[in-house]
Design an enzyme around this catalytic site. Sequence first.
Site, PDB file in Angstrom:
ATOM      1  N   PRO A   9       0.755  -1.379   0.163  1.00  0.00           N
ATOM      2  CA  PRO A   9      -0.084   0.028  -0.014  1.00  0.00           C
ATOM      3  C   PRO A   9       0.709   1.114  -0.074  1.00  0.00           C
ATOM      4  O   PRO A   9       1.773   1.424   0.769  1.00  0.00           O
ATOM      5  CB  PRO A   9      -0.560  -0.024   1.254  1.00  0.00           C
ATOM      6  N   ASN A  10       0.258   2.126  -0.836  1.00  0.00           N
ATOM      7  CA  ASN A  10       0.955   3.482  -0.891  1.00  0.00           C
ATOM      8  C   ASN A  10       2.193   3.683  -1.581  1.00  0.00           C
ATOM      9  O   ASN A  10       2.844   4.697  -1.855  1.00  0.00           O
ATOM     10  CB  ASN A  10       0.987   4.328   0.750  1.00  0.00           C
ATOM     11  N   ARG A  17       4.226  10.810  -1.764  1.00  0.00           N
ATOM     12  CA  ARG A  17       4.098  10.813  -0.453  1.00  0.00           C
ATOM     13  C   ARG A  17       5.362  11.092   0.057  1.00  0.00           C
ATOM     14  O   ARG A  17       6.540  10.615  -0.152  1.00  0.00           O
ATOM     15  CB  ARG A  17       3.509   9.085  -0.227  1.00  0.00           C
ATOM     16  N   TYR A  22      10.709   9.362   1.482  1.00  0.00           N
ATOM     17  CA  TYR A  22      10.622   8.224   0.449  1.00  0.00           C
ATOM     18  C   TYR A  22      11.250   8.609  -0.750  1.00  0.00           C
ATOM     19  O   TYR A  22      11.382   7.966  -1.603  1.00  0.00           O
ATOM     20  CB  TYR A  22       9.275   7.474   0.333  1.00  0.00           C
ATOM     21  N   ASN A  73       8.277  -5.216  -0.662  1.00  0.00           N
ATOM     22  CA  ASN A  73       8.131  -4.129   0.163  1.00  0.00           C
ATOM     23  C   ASN A  73       6.768  -4.187   0.575  1.00  0.00           C
ATOM     24  O   ASN A  73       5.768  -3.733  -0.055  1.00  0.00           O
ATOM     25  CB  ASN A  73       8.412  -2.789  -0.245  1.00  0.00           C
ATOM     26  N   ALA A  76       2.929  -0.691   4.911  1.00  0.00           N
ATOM     27  CA  ALA A  76       2.362  -0.696   6.373  1.00  0.00           C
ATOM     28  C   ALA A  76       1.909  -2.055   6.808  1.00  0.00           C
ATOM     29  O   ALA A  76       1.919  -2.362   8.039  1.00  0.00           O
ATOM     30  CB  ALA A  76       1.275   0.283   6.516  1.00  0.00           C
ATOM     31  N   GLU A  97      12.787  -9.090   2.093  1.00  0.00           N
ATOM     32  CA  GLU A  97      12.093  -7.790   2.620  1.00  0.00           C
ATOM     33  C   GLU A  97      12.806  -6.513   2.355  1.00  0.00           C
ATOM     34  O   GLU A  97      13.965  -6.438   2.841  1.00  0.00           O
ATOM     35  CB  GLU A  97      11.737  -8.052   4.098  1.00  0.00           C
ATOM     36  N   HIS A  99      12.620  -2.253   2.396  1.00  0.00           N
ATOM     37  CA  HIS A  99      12.090  -0.914   2.882  1.00  0.00           C
ATOM     38  C   HIS A  99      12.926   0.289   2.501  1.00  0.00           C
ATOM     39  O   HIS A  99      14.308   0.226   2.481  1.00  0.00           O
ATOM     40  CB  HIS A  99      11.722  -0.772   4.380  1.00  0.00           C
ATOM     41  N   ARG A 106      12.704   4.806  13.036  1.00  0.00           N
ATOM     42  CA  ARG A 106      11.414   5.390  12.875  1.00  0.00           C
ATOM     43  C   ARG A 106      10.432   4.990  14.159  1.00  0.00           C
ATOM     44  O   ARG A 106      10.968   4.600  15.032  1.00  0.00           O
ATOM     45  CB  ARG A 106      10.700   5.242  11.677  1.00  0.00           C
TER      46      ARG A 106
HETATM   47  C1  DQA Z   1       8.024   1.156   4.235  1.00  0.00           C
HETATM   48  C2  DQA Z   1       8.056   1.708   5.744  1.00  0.00           C
HETATM   49  C3  DQA Z   1       6.729   1.272   6.190  1.00  0.00           C
HETATM   50  O1  DQA Z   1       6.803   1.660   7.759  1.00  0.00           O
HETATM   51  C4  DQA Z   1       5.651   2.167   5.676  1.00  0.00           C
HETATM   52  O2  DQA Z   1       4.487   1.968   6.233  1.00  0.00           O
HETATM   53  C5  DQA Z   1       5.365   2.245   4.253  1.00  0.00           C
HETATM   54  C6  DQA Z   1       7.090   2.033   3.341  1.00  0.00           C
HETATM   55  C7  DQA Z   1       9.588   1.772   3.421  1.00  0.00           C
HETATM   56  O3  DQA Z   1       9.534   1.509   2.231  1.00  0.00           O
HETATM   57  O4  DQA Z   1      10.298   2.389   4.040  1.00  0.00           O
HETATM   58  O5  DQA Z   1       4.743   2.259   3.460  1.00  0.00           O
HETATM   59  O6  DQA Z   1       7.948  -0.189   4.089  1.00  0.00           O
END
Ligand code: DQA
Length: 144
Positions: A9-10, A17, A22, A73, A76, A97, A99, A106
Amino acid sequence: MKILVINGPNLNMLGIREPGIYGTERYETLCRLVLDHAARRGVEAELYQSNHEGDLVDKIQSAYGTADGIVINPGAYTHTSIALLDAVKAVGIPTVEVHISDVSAREDFRQISYIRAACVATISGRGLAGYTEAMDLLVERSRT
Ligand code: DQA
């Protein structure tokens, strides 16, 4: 070798964003980076993004028998989803994984990763380069 690169998501909002966290590169740029890197490494890459947990589970399941590695990735859902953990365990495909941000630096609620337990590695805080590093790791792993 085929690598499935999944974004949760996102992540389709990359570049829009929270650019301070990011970065300013768009999701399309990430896609191009992944596809170019795959071509350079002589592997096939498929990209998938969804904002929906069940769709992400379906995509992981669809990798069974068709992909040799997964880069994910989960956004959330990293911090909430046992379903994604179970899906990665179910298919038994080496998974990394990723990020973009350094989640370890964080908020407290980002310190839990359910999916990590099923992953061969975690790459965090390396920006978009984390995706190509994850691909390299899977390629090296498959060749040893
Ligand atoms: C994320 C870190 C997560 O905590 C966050 O909710 C994201 C992006 C990252 O790529 O740093 O959506 O996965």
